[in-house]
Write a protein that holds these residues in place. Structure first.
Motif, PDB file in Angstrom:
ATOM      1  N   LYS A   1       0.834  -1.198   0.000  1.00 36.58           N
ATOM      2  CA  LYS A   1       0.000   0.000   0.000  1.00 36.58           C
ATOM      3  C   LYS A   1       0.873   1.254   0.000  1.00 36.58           C
ATOM      4  O   LYS A   1       0.595   2.206  -0.729  1.00 36.58           O
ATOM      5  CB  LYS A   1      -0.908  -0.016   1.231  1.00 36.58           C
ATOM      6  N   GLU A   2       1.938   1.252   0.790  1.00 26.51           N
ATOM      7  CA  GLU A   2       2.862   2.389   0.824  1.00 26.51           C
ATOM      8  C   GLU A   2       3.556   2.591  -0.522  1.00 26.51           C
ATOM      9  O   GLU A   2       3.672   3.720  -1.007  1.00 26.51           O
ATOM     10  CB  GLU A   2       3.918   2.191   1.915  1.00 26.51           C
ATOM     11  N   GLN A   3       3.996   1.485  -1.130  1.00 26.72           N
ATOM     12  CA  GLN A   3       4.676   1.576  -2.417  1.00 26.72           C
ATOM     13  C   GLN A   3       3.731   2.131  -3.485  1.00 26.72           C
ATOM     14  O   GLN A   3       4.123   3.001  -4.276  1.00 26.72           O
ATOM     15  CB  GLN A   3       5.196   0.208  -2.830  1.00 26.72           C
ATOM     16  N   ALA A   4       2.502   1.666  -3.505  1.00 30.16           N
ATOM     17  CA  ALA A   4       1.532   2.157  -4.487  1.00 30.16           C
ATOM     18  C   ALA A   4       1.232   3.630  -4.249  1.00 30.16           C
ATOM     19  O   ALA A   4       1.134   4.419  -5.196  1.00 30.16           O
ATOM     20  CB  ALA A   4       0.246   1.332  -4.419  1.00 30.16           C
ATOM     21  N   HIS A   5       1.109   4.014  -2.991  1.00 34.61           N
ATOM     22  CA  HIS A   5       0.810   5.411  -2.656  1.00 34.61           C
ATOM     23  C   HIS A   5       1.966   6.332  -3.072  1.00 34.61           C
ATOM     24  O   HIS A   5       1.746   7.400  -3.641  1.00 34.61           O
ATOM     25  CB  HIS A   5       0.512   5.535  -1.163  1.00 34.61           C
ATOM     26  N   GLU A   6       3.200   5.926  -2.781  1.00 35.55           N
ATOM     27  CA  GLU A   6       4.363   6.731  -3.160  1.00 35.55           C
ATOM     28  C   GLU A   6       4.473   6.868  -4.676  1.00 35.55           C
ATOM     29  O   GLU A   6       4.762   7.956  -5.197  1.00 35.55           O
ATOM     30  CB  GLU A   6       5.643   6.106  -2.604  1.00 35.55           C
ATOM     31  N   GLY A   7       4.227   5.775  -5.403  1.00 34.18           N
ATOM     32  CA  GLY A   7       4.268   5.830  -6.859  1.00 34.18           C
ATOM     33  C   GLY A   7       3.207   6.771  -7.399  1.00 34.18           C
ATOM     34  O   GLY A   7       3.455   7.538  -8.336  1.00 34.18           O
ATOM     35  N   GLN A   8       2.005   6.735  -6.809  1.00 39.03           N
ATOM     36  CA  GLN A   8       0.922   7.611  -7.253  1.00 39.03           C
ATOM     37  C   GLN A   8       1.258   9.077  -6.978  1.00 39.03           C
ATOM     38  O   GLN A   8       1.004   9.947  -7.815  1.00 39.03           O
ATOM     39  CB  GLN A   8      -0.386   7.220  -6.550  1.00 39.03           C
ATOM     40  N   ILE A   9       1.838   9.354  -5.819  1.00 38.48           N
ATOM     41  CA  ILE A   9       2.225  10.734  -5.484  1.00 38.48           C
ATOM     42  C   ILE A   9       3.281  11.238  -6.468  1.00 38.48           C
ATOM     43  O   ILE A   9       3.203  12.374  -6.952  1.00 38.48           O
ATOM     44  CB  ILE A   9       2.731  10.817  -4.025  1.00 38.48           C
ATOM     45  N   LYS A  10       4.257  10.405  -6.790  1.00 39.98           N
ATOM     46  CA  LYS A  10       5.295  10.807  -7.742  1.00 39.98           C
ATOM     47  C   LYS A  10       4.702  11.066  -9.123  1.00 39.98           C
ATOM     48  O   LYS A  10       5.073  12.023  -9.799  1.00 39.98           O
ATOM     49  CB  LYS A  10       6.383   9.739  -7.831  1.00 39.98           C
ATOM     50  N   LYS A  11       3.757  10.221  -9.551  1.00 44.16           N
ATOM     51  CA  LYS A  11       3.108  10.421 -10.852  1.00 44.16           C
ATOM     52  C   LYS A  11       2.356  11.743 -10.874  1.00 44.16           C
ATOM     53  O   LYS A  11       2.427  12.500 -11.837  1.00 44.16           O
ATOM     54  CB  LYS A  11       2.127   9.277 -11.138  1.00 44.16           C
ATOM     55  N   GLU A  12       1.619  12.036  -9.801  1.00 44.46           N
ATOM     56  CA  GLU A  12       0.865  13.285  -9.735  1.00 44.46           C
ATOM     57  C   GLU A  12       1.799  14.491  -9.730  1.00 44.46           C
ATOM     58  O   GLU A  12       1.520  15.512 -10.363  1.00 44.46           O
ATOM     59  CB  GLU A  12      -0.033  13.290  -8.507  1.00 44.46           C
ATOM     60  N   HIS A  13       2.911  14.387  -8.997  1.00 43.94           N
ATOM     61  CA  HIS A  13       3.890  15.470  -8.958  1.00 43.94           C
ATOM     62  C   HIS A  13       4.469  15.711 -10.353  1.00 43.94           C
ATOM     63  O   HIS A  13       4.604  16.864 -10.791  1.00 43.94           O
ATOM     64  CB  HIS A  13       5.011  15.139  -7.975  1.00 43.94           C
ATOM     65  N   ASP A  14       4.824  14.632 -11.050  1.00 43.03           N
ATOM     66  CA  ASP A  14       5.362  14.761 -12.405  1.00 43.03           C
ATOM     67  C   ASP A  14       4.337  15.396 -13.333  1.00 43.03           C
ATOM     68  O   ASP A  14       4.678  16.241 -14.166  1.00 43.03           O
ATOM     69  CB  ASP A  14       5.790  13.402 -12.945  1.00 43.03           C
ATOM     70  N   GLN A  15       3.071  15.002 -13.207  1.00 43.27           N
ATOM     71  CA  GLN A  15       2.032  15.564 -14.061  1.00 43.27           C
ATOM     72  C   GLN A  15       1.843  17.054 -13.789  1.00 43.27           C
ATOM     73  O   GLN A  15       1.663  17.840 -14.713  1.00 43.27           O
ATOM     74  CB  GLN A  15       0.708  14.822 -13.859  1.00 43.27           C
ATOM     75  N   LYS A  16       1.897  17.449 -12.501  1.00 42.78           N
ATOM     76  CA  LYS A  16       1.804  18.876 -12.166  1.00 42.78           C
ATOM     77  C   LYS A  16       2.930  19.656 -12.823  1.00 42.78           C
ATOM     78  O   LYS A  16       2.725  20.736 -13.363  1.00 42.78           O
ATOM     79  CB  LYS A  16       1.885  19.078 -10.651  1.00 42.78           C
ATOM     80  N   ARG A  17       4.132  19.102 -12.763  1.00 43.16           N
ATOM     81  CA  ARG A  17       5.290  19.779 -13.339  1.00 43.16           C
ATOM     82  C   ARG A  17       5.150  19.906 -14.857  1.00 43.16           C
ATOM     83  O   ARG A  17       5.460  20.957 -15.436  1.00 43.16           O
ATOM     84  CB  ARG A  17       6.577  19.024 -12.973  1.00 43.16           C
ATOM     85  N   VAL A  18       4.670  18.856 -15.502  1.00 45.06           N
ATOM     86  CA  VAL A  18       4.459  18.911 -16.955  1.00 45.06           C
ATOM     87  C   VAL A  18       3.429  19.985 -17.283  1.00 45.06           C
ATOM     88  O   VAL A  18       3.611  20.769 -18.216  1.00 45.06           O
ATOM     89  CB  VAL A  18       4.013  17.532 -17.493  1.00 45.06           C
TER      90      VAL A  18
END
Length: 109
Positions: A33-50
């Motif tokens: 659950k932690e790994q999935a949550h961290e991956g999702q947060i990183k994806k959202e952060h990358d999308q915000k930056r794009v």
């Protein structure tokens, strides 16, 4: 958006979480659950930056837009009204460029 690693973390994390639930392994479920949550947060952060970079690019393009009436020459207006009138085949363009080059006209322009 996001990187493949972030996407992999989300998928692997969800898989670990499900396997942990099925095997009653709470530690595995929690780490998944932690790994999935961290991956999702990183994806959202990358999308915000794009999105931020795209907005900055759009703003820069808007500032550099030459289609405002005060910046458009009469020649450009004529081209905009009749775009087919200025189409030159690639062979004609190449010949004209060669002629300019060999006659030295482009040095005088």
């Amino acid at each position: 958006m996001g990187t493949f690693k972030d996407e992999k973390d989300v998928i692997v994390g969800k898989a670990k979480e499900k396997i942990g639930e099925w095997t009653n392994n709470e530690e595995l479920a929690h780490s998944g659950k932690e790994q999935a949550h961290e991956g999702q947060i990183k994806k959202e952060h990358d999308q915000k930056r794009v999105n931020e970079l795209e907005d900055q690019n759009d703003e820069r393009d808007a500032r550099n837009d030459r289609t405002t009436p005060e910046n458009v020459s009469s020649e450009e207006l004529l081209r905009a009204e009749n775009p087919d009138a200025n189409k030159i085949s690639s062979a004609d363009r190449r010949d004209a460029d060669q002629l300019k080059h060999y006659t030295g006209i482009e040095d005088k322009l």
